[in-house]
Design a protein around this motif. Sequence first.
Motif, PDB file in Angstrom:
ATOM      1  N   ALA A 158       0.839  -1.217   0.000  1.00 27.49           N
ATOM      2  CA  ALA A 158       0.000   0.000   0.000  1.00 27.49           C
ATOM      3  C   ALA A 158       0.861   1.248   0.000  1.00 27.49           C
ATOM      4  O   ALA A 158       0.644   2.171   0.794  1.00 27.49           O
ATOM      5  N   GLY A 159       1.832   1.299  -0.906  1.00 27.58           N
ATOM      6  CA  GLY A 159       2.747   2.431  -0.936  1.00 27.58           C
ATOM      7  C   GLY A 159       2.089   3.757  -1.256  1.00 27.58           C
ATOM      8  O   GLY A 159       2.689   4.814  -1.019  1.00 27.58           O
ATOM      9  N   HIS A 160       0.866   3.745  -1.787  1.00 25.09           N
ATOM     10  CA  HIS A 160       0.169   4.988  -2.109  1.00 25.09           C
ATOM     11  C   HIS A 160      -0.506   5.610  -0.895  1.00 25.09           C
ATOM     12  O   HIS A 160      -1.009   6.738  -0.978  1.00 25.09           O
ATOM     13  N   LEU A 161      -0.502   4.892   0.245  1.00 26.05           N
ATOM     14  CA  LEU A 161      -1.126   5.410   1.454  1.00 26.05           C
ATOM     15  C   LEU A 161      -0.090   6.046   2.373  1.00 26.05           C
ATOM     16  O   LEU A 161       1.111   5.761   2.278  1.00 26.05           O
ATOM     17  N   ASP A 162      -0.560   6.878   3.272  1.00 27.78           N
ATOM     18  CA  ASP A 162       0.298   7.496   4.274  1.00 27.78           C
ATOM     19  C   ASP A 162       0.916   6.399   5.142  1.00 27.78           C
ATOM     20  O   ASP A 162       0.184   5.583   5.721  1.00 27.78           O
ATOM     21  N   PRO A 163       2.236   6.341   5.255  1.00 30.91           N
ATOM     22  CA  PRO A 163       2.847   5.271   6.067  1.00 30.91           C
ATOM     23  C   PRO A 163       2.449   5.323   7.532  1.00 30.91           C
ATOM     24  O   PRO A 163       2.520   4.311   8.230  1.00 30.91           O
ATOM     25  N   ALA A 164       2.001   6.484   8.013  1.00 26.82           N
ATOM     26  CA  ALA A 164       1.611   6.598   9.423  1.00 26.82           C
ATOM     27  C   ALA A 164       0.143   6.256   9.654  1.00 26.82           C
ATOM     28  O   ALA A 164      -0.317   6.291  10.794  1.00 26.82           O
ATOM     29  N   SER A 165      -0.598   5.884   8.614  1.00 24.90           N
ATOM     30  CA  SER A 165      -2.043   5.676   8.758  1.00 24.90           C
ATOM     31  C   SER A 165      -2.432   4.580   9.759  1.00 24.90           C
ATOM     32  O   SER A 165      -3.485   4.710  10.399  1.00 24.90           O
ATOM     33  N   PRO A 166      -1.664   3.496   9.928  1.00 26.50           N
ATOM     34  CA  PRO A 166      -2.087   2.506  10.939  1.00 26.50           C
ATOM     35  C   PRO A 166      -2.088   3.043  12.360  1.00 26.50           C
ATOM     36  O   PRO A 166      -2.716   2.451  13.241  1.00 26.50           O
ATOM     37  N   GLU A 167      -1.391   4.160  12.601  1.00 27.57           N
ATOM     38  CA  GLU A 167      -1.352   4.721  13.948  1.00 27.57           C
ATOM     39  C   GLU A 167      -2.637   5.464  14.298  1.00 27.57           C
ATOM     40  O   GLU A 167      -2.870   5.783  15.464  1.00 27.57           O
ATOM     41  N   ARG A 168      -3.477   5.748  13.318  1.00 23.58           N
ATOM     42  CA  ARG A 168      -4.737   6.447  13.561  1.00 23.58           C
ATOM     43  C   ARG A 168      -5.844   5.402  13.690  1.00 23.58           C
ATOM     44  O   ARG A 168      -6.300   4.834  12.698  1.00 23.58           O
ATOM     45  N   GLN A 169      -6.288   5.166  14.895  1.00 19.37           N
ATOM     46  CA  GLN A 169      -7.189   4.043  15.157  1.00 19.37           C
ATOM     47  C   GLN A 169      -8.495   4.120  14.374  1.00 19.37           C
ATOM     48  O   GLN A 169      -9.061   3.087  14.015  1.00 19.37           O
ATOM     49  N   ASP A 170      -8.975   5.308  14.071  1.00 19.64           N
ATOM     50  CA  ASP A 170     -10.235   5.421  13.340  1.00 19.64           C
ATOM     51  C   ASP A 170     -10.017   5.621  11.843  1.00 19.64           C
ATOM     52  O   ASP A 170     -10.976   5.837  11.103  1.00 19.64           O
ATOM     53  N   GLY A 171      -8.782   5.545  11.374  1.00 16.96           N
ATOM     54  CA  GLY A 171      -8.521   5.718   9.949  1.00 16.96           C
ATOM     55  C   GLY A 171      -7.518   4.731   9.413  1.00 16.96           C
ATOM     56  O   GLY A 171      -6.786   5.026   8.459  1.00 16.96           O
ATOM     57  N   ARG A 172      -7.473   3.573  10.028  1.00 21.69           N
ATOM     58  CA  ARG A 172      -6.496   2.580   9.628  1.00 21.69           C
ATOM     59  C   ARG A 172      -6.819   1.988   8.254  1.00 21.69           C
ATOM     60  O   ARG A 172      -7.980   1.825   7.900  1.00 21.69           O
ATOM     61  N   PRO A 173      -5.774   1.627   7.491  1.00 15.34           N
ATOM     62  CA  PRO A 173      -6.030   0.890   6.244  1.00 15.34           C
ATOM     63  C   PRO A 173      -6.671  -0.455   6.574  1.00 15.34           C
ATOM     64  O   PRO A 173      -6.438  -1.034   7.639  1.00 15.34           O
ATOM     65  N   ASN A 174      -7.483  -0.921   5.668  1.00 13.97           N
ATOM     66  CA  ASN A 174      -8.134  -2.215   5.841  1.00 13.97           C
ATOM     67  C   ASN A 174      -7.881  -3.022   4.576  1.00 13.97           C
ATOM     68  O   ASN A 174      -8.149  -2.547   3.467  1.00 13.97           O
ATOM     69  N   LEU A 175      -7.356  -4.237   4.729  1.00 10.43           N
ATOM     70  CA  LEU A 175      -6.969  -5.033   3.562  1.00 10.43           C
ATOM     71  C   LEU A 175      -8.161  -5.395   2.691  1.00 10.43           C
ATOM     72  O   LEU A 175      -8.040  -5.501   1.466  1.00 10.43           O
ATOM     73  N   ALA A 176      -9.326  -5.585   3.288  1.00 12.08           N
ATOM     74  CA  ALA A 176     -10.512  -5.900   2.490  1.00 12.08           C
ATOM     75  C   ALA A 176     -10.965  -4.674   1.689  1.00 12.08           C
ATOM     76  O   ALA A 176     -11.321  -4.786   0.514  1.00 12.08           O
ATOM     77  N   ARG A 177     -10.941  -3.494   2.312  1.00 10.84           N
ATOM     78  CA  ARG A 177     -11.293  -2.284   1.565  1.00 10.84           C
ATOM     79  C   ARG A 177     -10.310  -2.048   0.426  1.00 10.84           C
ATOM     80  O   ARG A 177     -10.710  -1.661  -0.675  1.00 10.84           O
ATOM     81  N   LEU A 178      -9.034  -2.261   0.700  1.00 11.26           N
ATOM     82  CA  LEU A 178      -8.036  -2.069  -0.349  1.00 11.26           C
ATOM     83  C   LEU A 178      -8.310  -2.992  -1.528  1.00 11.26           C
ATOM     84  O   LEU A 178      -8.196  -2.600  -2.692  1.00 11.26           O
ATOM     85  N   LEU A 179      -8.665  -4.240  -1.236  1.00 15.64           N
ATOM     86  CA  LEU A 179      -8.846  -5.229  -2.286  1.00 15.64           C
ATOM     87  C   LEU A 179     -10.102  -4.980  -3.109  1.00 15.64           C
ATOM     88  O   LEU A 179     -10.108  -5.164  -4.333  1.00 15.64           O
ATOM     89  N   PHE A 180     -11.175  -4.529  -2.467  1.00 15.63           N
ATOM     90  CA  PHE A 180     -12.459  -4.408  -3.171  1.00 15.63           C
ATOM     91  C   PHE A 180     -12.820  -2.982  -3.582  1.00 15.63           C
ATOM     92  O   PHE A 180     -13.568  -2.798  -4.550  1.00 15.63           O
ATOM     93  N   LEU A 181     -12.315  -1.985  -2.847  1.00 20.25           N
ATOM     94  CA  LEU A 181     -12.778  -0.624  -3.082  1.00 20.25           C
ATOM     95  C   LEU A 181     -11.693   0.344  -3.538  1.00 20.25           C
ATOM     96  O   LEU A 181     -12.010   1.446  -3.999  1.00 20.25           O
ATOM     97  N   ASP A 182     -10.431  -0.033  -3.401  1.00 25.01           N
ATOM     98  CA  ASP A 182      -9.326   0.861  -3.741  1.00 25.01           C
ATOM     99  C   ASP A 182      -8.744   0.473  -5.098  1.00 25.01           C
ATOM    100  O   ASP A 182      -8.350  -0.682  -5.283  1.00 25.01           O
ATOM    101  N   PRO A 183      -8.671   1.388  -6.075  1.00 20.33           N
ATOM    102  CA  PRO A 183      -8.146   1.034  -7.402  1.00 20.33           C
ATOM    103  C   PRO A 183      -6.734   0.471  -7.361  1.00 20.33           C
ATOM    104  O   PRO A 183      -6.407  -0.458  -8.100  1.00 20.33           O
ATOM    105  N   HIS A 184      -5.879   1.011  -6.484  1.00 24.24           N
ATOM    106  CA  HIS A 184      -4.514   0.503  -6.377  1.00 24.24           C
ATOM    107  C   HIS A 184      -4.513  -0.929  -5.850  1.00 24.24           C
ATOM    108  O   HIS A 184      -3.792  -1.795  -6.355  1.00 24.24           O
ATOM    109  N   GLY A 185      -5.319  -1.174  -4.818  1.00 26.47           N
ATOM    110  CA  GLY A 185      -5.393  -2.516  -4.245  1.00 26.47           C
ATOM    111  C   GLY A 185      -5.989  -3.519  -5.201  1.00 26.47           C
ATOM    112  O   GLY A 185      -5.572  -4.681  -5.252  1.00 26.47           O
ATOM    113  N   ARG A 186      -6.969  -3.108  -5.978  1.00 27.26           N
ATOM    114  CA  ARG A 186      -7.604  -4.014  -6.938  1.00 27.26           C
ATOM    115  C   ARG A 186      -6.620  -4.472  -8.008  1.00 27.26           C
ATOM    116  O   ARG A 186      -6.718  -5.590  -8.510  1.00 27.26           O
ATOM    117  N   ASP A 187      -5.681  -3.605  -8.370  1.00 25.94           N
ATOM    118  CA  ASP A 187      -4.747  -3.933  -9.449  1.00 25.94           C
ATOM    119  C   ASP A 187      -3.522  -4.694  -8.976  1.00 25.94           C
ATOM    120  O   ASP A 187      -2.730  -5.167  -9.803  1.00 25.94           O
TER     121      ASP A 187
END
Length: 296
Positions: free
Chosen positions: A142-171
């Motif tokens: 997920a290099g297109h995301l902020d590297p500090a995003s997992p530290e924000r408990q209410d804004g963490r990346p989610n692997l399922a969202r990346l896979l189904f809803l994020d164009p970068h994750g889908r590709d």
Amino acid sequence: MDDRRLGEFLRARRALVRPEDVGLPDAGRRRVPGLRREELALLAGVGVSYYTRLEQGQAHNASPEVLDAIARVLGLDAHGRAHLDHLSAPGRRPGPGPGAGPERVPPATRELLGAVGEVPALVVGRRADVLAWNGPGHALLAGHLDPASPERQDGRPNLARLLFLDPHGRDLYVDRRRKARAMVSNLRHVAGRYPGDARLAALIGELSIGSPEFAALWADHRVHPCEGDVYELRHPVVGSLTVTQQNLPLPRSPGQSLVLVTAAADSTSQHALTLLAQARRRHSTASPVSDPAARA
């Protein structure tokens, strides 16, 4: 007994069993796919009326012997049988209540994440949230995301969202259909174990509305925890590479796992991971943003 979920599971799995799979003659065109209720009841050795009530949520306290017989006819593997048991015995299931908050990463887990060096690694929670990652893990998945995003408990990346809803994750995944099925099967497994997790239910609802593909896969009720597999990736920086993803459960943090991504020794894929790590280090040196795992 979780009557509604149990009935949905039984109906979905029954629809996937062809009569010829269980030794029944093909009686021609059927109004619905799979076995009829009376066929399954006969093969399982239970009464048709009882099995019908079971699917309709009107029967309670099914014995282990009855569940074993039904699981045998449905062709459930060990994970599917365990899921059936979870749905049938909610009192024995773990699970946070509706107010359960975000997951936290213990210091010992952060130490473990820092100890894996340049191996791409993530700490993933039961809802597929990325709770922490090292620099190589962030750069690979997920290099297109902020590297500090997992530290924000209410804004963490989610692997399922990346896979189904994020164009970068889908590709990212060449055979994304296989990866998608694995992700949904794992979420179904988790949902059976944590039926009171409101955040998980909200995630499933969001994905079902936002992705017809997710909704279709969710509807077939396949159950299997994510344990790891080999995937071919199409990375925007280093191109094609084949990696092994392994999910290692963390005993001190139930529901959490350490995901490690490796490649065969001296392979082009391993060289690609090395190049990616080098590019990340150069970028980190030039950028004021540091590696979250290194700060932990």
